[in-house]
Every structure is written in structure tokens, then in C-alpha cells.
Design a protein around this motif. Structure first.
Motif, PDB file in Angstrom:
ATOM      1  N   ASP A  34       0.838  -1.196   0.000  1.00 16.12           N
ATOM      2  CA  ASP A  34       0.000   0.000   0.000  1.00 16.12           C
ATOM      3  C   ASP A  34       0.875   1.249   0.000  1.00 16.12           C
ATOM      4  O   ASP A  34       0.659   2.177  -0.793  1.00 16.12           O
ATOM      5  N   SER A  35       1.891   1.273   0.855  1.00 13.01           N
ATOM      6  CA  SER A  35       2.813   2.409   0.923  1.00 13.01           C
ATOM      7  C   SER A  35       3.587   2.583  -0.387  1.00 13.01           C
ATOM      8  O   SER A  35       3.692   3.689  -0.924  1.00 13.01           O
ATOM      9  N   ILE A  36       4.108   1.493  -0.900  1.00 11.07           N
ATOM     10  CA  ILE A  36       4.908   1.526  -2.131  1.00 11.07           C
ATOM     11  C   ILE A  36       4.086   2.068  -3.296  1.00 11.07           C
ATOM     12  O   ILE A  36       4.493   3.001  -3.994  1.00 11.07           O
ATOM     13  N   PHE A  37       2.908   1.512  -3.504  1.00 14.01           N
ATOM     14  CA  PHE A  37       2.137   1.860  -4.692  1.00 14.01           C
ATOM     15  C   PHE A  37       1.453   3.225  -4.581  1.00 14.01           C
ATOM     16  O   PHE A  37       1.208   3.866  -5.598  1.00 14.01           O
ATOM     17  N   LYS A  38       1.203   3.697  -3.351  1.00 10.92           N
ATOM     18  CA  LYS A  38       0.722   5.081  -3.187  1.00 10.92           C
ATOM     19  C   LYS A  38       1.809   6.051  -3.623  1.00 10.92           C
ATOM     20  O   LYS A  38       1.528   7.068  -4.264  1.00 10.92           O
ATOM     21  N   GLN A  39       3.057   5.733  -3.281  1.00  7.79           N
ATOM     22  CA  GLN A  39       4.176   6.588  -3.697  1.00  7.79           C
ATOM     23  C   GLN A  39       4.350   6.578  -5.212  1.00  7.79           C
ATOM     24  O   GLN A  39       4.592   7.616  -5.825  1.00  7.79           O
ATOM     25  N   VAL A  40       4.218   5.407  -5.816  1.00  8.59           N
ATOM     26  CA  VAL A  40       4.328   5.311  -7.276  1.00  8.59           C
ATOM     27  C   VAL A  40       3.230   6.145  -7.931  1.00  8.59           C
ATOM     28  O   VAL A  40       3.479   6.918  -8.856  1.00  8.59           O
ATOM     29  N   ALA A  41       1.997   6.014  -7.434  1.00 13.43           N
ATOM     30  CA  ALA A  41       0.867   6.732  -8.016  1.00 13.43           C
ATOM     31  C   ALA A  41       1.010   8.247  -7.878  1.00 13.43           C
ATOM     32  O   ALA A  41       0.430   8.998  -8.669  1.00 13.43           O
ATOM     33  N   THR A  64       0.405  -7.139  -6.005  1.00 12.99           N
ATOM     34  CA  THR A  64      -0.063  -6.175  -6.997  1.00 12.99           C
ATOM     35  C   THR A  64      -1.530  -6.342  -7.385  1.00 12.99           C
ATOM     36  O   THR A  64      -2.054  -5.527  -8.130  1.00 12.99           O
ATOM     37  N   THR A  65      -2.204  -7.363  -6.890  1.00 14.61           N
ATOM     38  CA  THR A  65      -3.582  -7.621  -7.320  1.00 14.61           C
ATOM     39  C   THR A  65      -4.478  -6.394  -7.144  1.00 14.61           C
ATOM     40  O   THR A  65      -5.216  -6.014  -8.056  1.00 14.61           O
ATOM     41  N   GLN A  66      -4.387  -5.764  -5.986  1.00  9.89           N
ATOM     42  CA  GLN A  66      -5.260  -4.618  -5.707  1.00  9.89           C
ATOM     43  C   GLN A  66      -4.957  -3.435  -6.624  1.00  9.89           C
ATOM     44  O   GLN A  66      -5.871  -2.823  -7.176  1.00  9.89           O
ATOM     45  N   ILE A  67      -3.678  -3.119  -6.823  1.00  6.32           N
ATOM     46  CA  ILE A  67      -3.372  -1.949  -7.657  1.00  6.32           C
ATOM     47  C   ILE A  67      -3.616  -2.227  -9.133  1.00  6.32           C
ATOM     48  O   ILE A  67      -3.944  -1.309  -9.883  1.00  6.32           O
ATOM     49  N   LEU A  68      -3.488  -3.459  -9.561  1.00  7.39           N
ATOM     50  CA  LEU A  68      -3.822  -3.782 -10.948  1.00  7.39           C
ATOM     51  C   LEU A  68      -5.287  -3.438 -11.211  1.00  7.39           C
ATOM     52  O   LEU A  68      -5.621  -2.793 -12.206  1.00  7.39           O
ATOM     53  N   ARG A 156      11.269   3.999 -15.828  1.00  4.48           N
ATOM     54  CA  ARG A 156      11.519   2.729 -15.154  1.00  4.48           C
ATOM     55  C   ARG A 156      11.501   2.936 -13.632  1.00  4.48           C
ATOM     56  O   ARG A 156      12.386   3.587 -13.080  1.00  4.48           O
ATOM     57  N   ILE A 157      10.495   2.352 -12.977  1.00  5.97           N
ATOM     58  CA  ILE A 157      10.329   2.499 -11.537  1.00  5.97           C
ATOM     59  C   ILE A 157      10.517   1.140 -10.874  1.00  5.97           C
ATOM     60  O   ILE A 157       9.729   0.215 -11.106  1.00  5.97           O
ATOM     61  N   GLY A 158      11.558   1.000 -10.062  1.00  5.94           N
ATOM     62  CA  GLY A 158      11.775  -0.224  -9.304  1.00  5.94           C
ATOM     63  C   GLY A 158      11.018  -0.152  -7.994  1.00  5.94           C
ATOM     64  O   GLY A 158      10.948   0.917  -7.381  1.00  5.94           O
ATOM     65  N   VAL A 159      10.429  -1.261  -7.578  1.00  2.00           N
ATOM     66  CA  VAL A 159       9.703  -1.308  -6.308  1.00  2.00           C
ATOM     67  C   VAL A 159      10.183  -2.483  -5.471  1.00  2.00           C
ATOM     68  O   VAL A 159      10.484  -3.559  -6.004  1.00  2.00           O
ATOM     69  N   CYS A 160      10.260  -2.238  -4.149  1.00  2.00           N
ATOM     70  CA  CYS A 160      10.745  -3.288  -3.258  1.00  2.00           C
ATOM     71  C   CYS A 160      10.379  -2.973  -1.814  1.00  2.00           C
ATOM     72  O   CYS A 160      10.018  -1.849  -1.483  1.00  2.00           O
ATOM     73  N   MET A 178      17.192   1.416 -12.890  1.00  2.00           N
ATOM     74  CA  MET A 178      15.905   2.063 -12.696  1.00  2.00           C
ATOM     75  C   MET A 178      16.133   3.575 -12.568  1.00  2.00           C
ATOM     76  O   MET A 178      17.179   4.011 -12.112  1.00  2.00           O
ATOM     77  N   GLU A 179      15.145   4.355 -12.981  1.00  2.00           N
ATOM     78  CA  GLU A 179      15.234   5.806 -12.816  1.00  2.00           C
ATOM     79  C   GLU A 179      14.900   6.205 -11.381  1.00  2.00           C
ATOM     80  O   GLU A 179      15.464   7.154 -10.840  1.00  2.00           O
ATOM     81  N   ILE A 180      13.962   5.489 -10.789  1.00  2.00           N
ATOM     82  CA  ILE A 180      13.532   5.738  -9.411  1.00  2.00           C
ATOM     83  C   ILE A 180      13.333   4.383  -8.758  1.00  2.00           C
ATOM     84  O   ILE A 180      12.849   3.436  -9.385  1.00  2.00           O
ATOM     85  N   VAL A 181      13.662   4.280  -7.469  1.00  2.00           N
ATOM     86  CA  VAL A 181      13.382   3.082  -6.690  1.00  2.00           C
ATOM     87  C   VAL A 181      12.486   3.499  -5.528  1.00  2.00           C
ATOM     88  O   VAL A 181      12.798   4.446  -4.804  1.00  2.00           O
ATOM     89  N   VAL A 182      11.353   2.814  -5.375  1.00  2.00           N
ATOM     90  CA  VAL A 182      10.381   3.127  -4.335  1.00  2.00           C
ATOM     91  C   VAL A 182      10.267   1.925  -3.390  1.00  2.00           C
ATOM     92  O   VAL A 182      10.082   0.799  -3.844  1.00  2.00           O
ATOM     93  N   SER A 183      10.379   2.210  -2.098  1.00  2.00           N
ATOM     94  CA  SER A 183      10.185   1.162  -1.091  1.00  2.00           C
ATOM     95  C   SER A 183       9.231   1.700  -0.027  1.00  2.00           C
ATOM     96  O   SER A 183       8.930   2.891   0.016  1.00  2.00           O
ATOM     97  N   ASN A 184       8.751   0.785   0.829  1.00  2.00           N
ATOM     98  CA  ASN A 184       7.967   1.235   1.966  1.00  2.00           C
ATOM     99  C   ASN A 184       8.897   1.821   3.007  1.00  2.00           C
ATOM    100  O   ASN A 184      10.087   1.509   3.040  1.00  2.00           O
ATOM    101  N   ARG A 185       8.382   2.673   3.815  1.00  2.00           N
ATOM    102  CA  ARG A 185       9.200   3.269   4.872  1.00  2.00           C
ATOM    103  C   ARG A 185       9.462   2.233   5.961  1.00  2.00           C
ATOM    104  O   ARG A 185       8.575   1.485   6.327  1.00  2.00           O
ATOM    105  N   ALA A 186      10.688   2.227   6.458  1.00  2.00           N
ATOM    106  CA  ALA A 186      11.046   1.248   7.491  1.00  2.00           C
ATOM    107  C   ALA A 186      10.353   1.558   8.803  1.00  2.00           C
ATOM    108  O   ALA A 186      10.006   2.659   9.100  1.00  2.00           O
TER     109      ALA A 186
END
Length: 186
Positions: A34-41, A64-68, A156-160, A178-186
Motif C-alpha cells: 500500500d505504501s509503495i504503490f501510493k508513492q508510485v501513483a 499487486t492484485t489490488q493496484i492492478l 523505469r520504476i523499481g519497487v521493493c 531504474m530511474e527511481i526506486v520506491v520502497s515502503n518506509r522502514a
């Protein structure tokens, strides 16, 4: 560092990340995703994109089911299908997804092919990333091959997960950053 050392290091990183990913519970995975994909969006590149390529997650990747489903309400979403040594993207239709290579959900045989030039932004999974965009995949090179096509020009957005962000990774000449890498906050 020799190629043998790079291979050994990659194998060790893959084993460590697999263990850490599997240690996450379902709630932790969903909260992280949820955190990762909100940042991507929220990224300007995502907001401007008409066609977004997204992976169908393996059990140890951010789900990814929900964001798809969510993103397909407002954008053309395309998902990968592995065909031998190559990967191609097809229009996402949740009603026709089926289990494909490596047990990953894939588009049905009759899905509409999306040429690489039509993708505006691609969301890429990985085993590990660095903050400057280096990516370690699972070792088969599907994404590096796809992203290196001359007609591919998407962001190109990497997610992890946050623990998958590490200080450095061994790279090879064919690796695509990747141009940007997005992760959830620790």
C-alpha cells in the motif's frame, strides 16, 4: 572483482532477500505494498502515463492484485507473459488471467499485445536495489532484455520492500538501471 565473485555475491544476496521476504506476514506485505504503490501513483511520471506496465507478483514480492484492479480503472494497464526466453506485455484483464510460467499470473493467449513503444511507465520488481537504481533480478534477464529494446522508452520504476534496498550491487554491462526506486518506509 571477478565474475565468479559477482555470481557468488548475487547468489548470497538472493538467498538473504528470499529469507527476509518470506519472513514478512501477509499484513506486513499488504501494508508495505500500500505504501509503495501510493508513492508510485503520486509520481508525476505515473500521473502523466496513459499506459503503465505492472508485474503480477510472486508470493515474496509486494502484492499487486489490488493496484492492478485499481489502476486499470483510469489507465491502460499491461502485464507480462513469459514466452520462452522472452517477456512481452499484454492488456490486463482480471477475468482472463491464468497461471503461467513460474506460477505467475499471466494474460491469456488471446490477450492484446502491447508494443514496447506504447508503454509510458513500467513498475519493475527485483530481488534487491540500490538507491541510485541498480537492480538485482532473479537471474534470468527477462526485464533487462525487455527494457533494452530500442523502441522501449518508458520511465523505469523499481519497487521493493525497504530491506531490499542495499548499499551496492554487482552489475554487468547488460544491466538496466531504474530511474527511481520506491520502497515502503522502514
Amino acid at each position: 572483482m571477478s565474475n565468479t565473485a559477482d555470481f557468488t555475491n548475487k547468489r548470497a544476496i538472493r538467498a538473504e532477500m528470499k529469507q527476509k521476504n518470506r519472513a514478512l506476514g501477509a499484513e506486513q506485505r499488504n501494508t508495505a505494498a500500500d505504501s509503495i504503490f501510493k508513492q508510485v501513483a503520486a509520481l508525476p511520471a505515473f500521473q502523466a502515463a496513459k499506459c503503465v506496465a505492472v508485474f503480477c507478483a510472486l508470493p515474496d514480492e509486494p502484492p499487486t492484485t489490488q493496484i492492478l484492479q485499481q489502476w486499470s480503472q483510469s489507465k491502460r494497464i499491461v502485464v507480462p507473459r513469459v514466452e520462452g526466453d522472452l517477456m512481452r506485455f499484454f492488456d490486463y484483464d482480471p477475468q482472463t488471467q491464468q497461471s503461467g510460467a513460474f506460477g505467475i499470473e499471466e494474460p491469456a493467449e488471446n490477450a492484446q499485445l502491447c508494443p514496447p513503444a506504447e508503454i509510458d511507465l513500467i513498475v519493475v520488481p527485483g530481488v534487491a536495489f540500490t538507491a541510485d537504481g541498480k537492480r538485482l533480478g532473479r537471474g534470468r534477464g527477462y526485464y533487462d532484455k525487455y527494457l533494452s529494446q530500442p523502441e522501449f522508452h518508458a520511465s523505469r520504476i523499481g519497487v521493493c520492500y525497504h530491506h531490499q534496498l542495499i548499499d551496492d550491487l554487482p552489475t554487468e554491462p547488460h544491466d538496466i538501471f531504474m530511474e527511481i526506486v520506491v520502497s515502503n518506509r522502514a
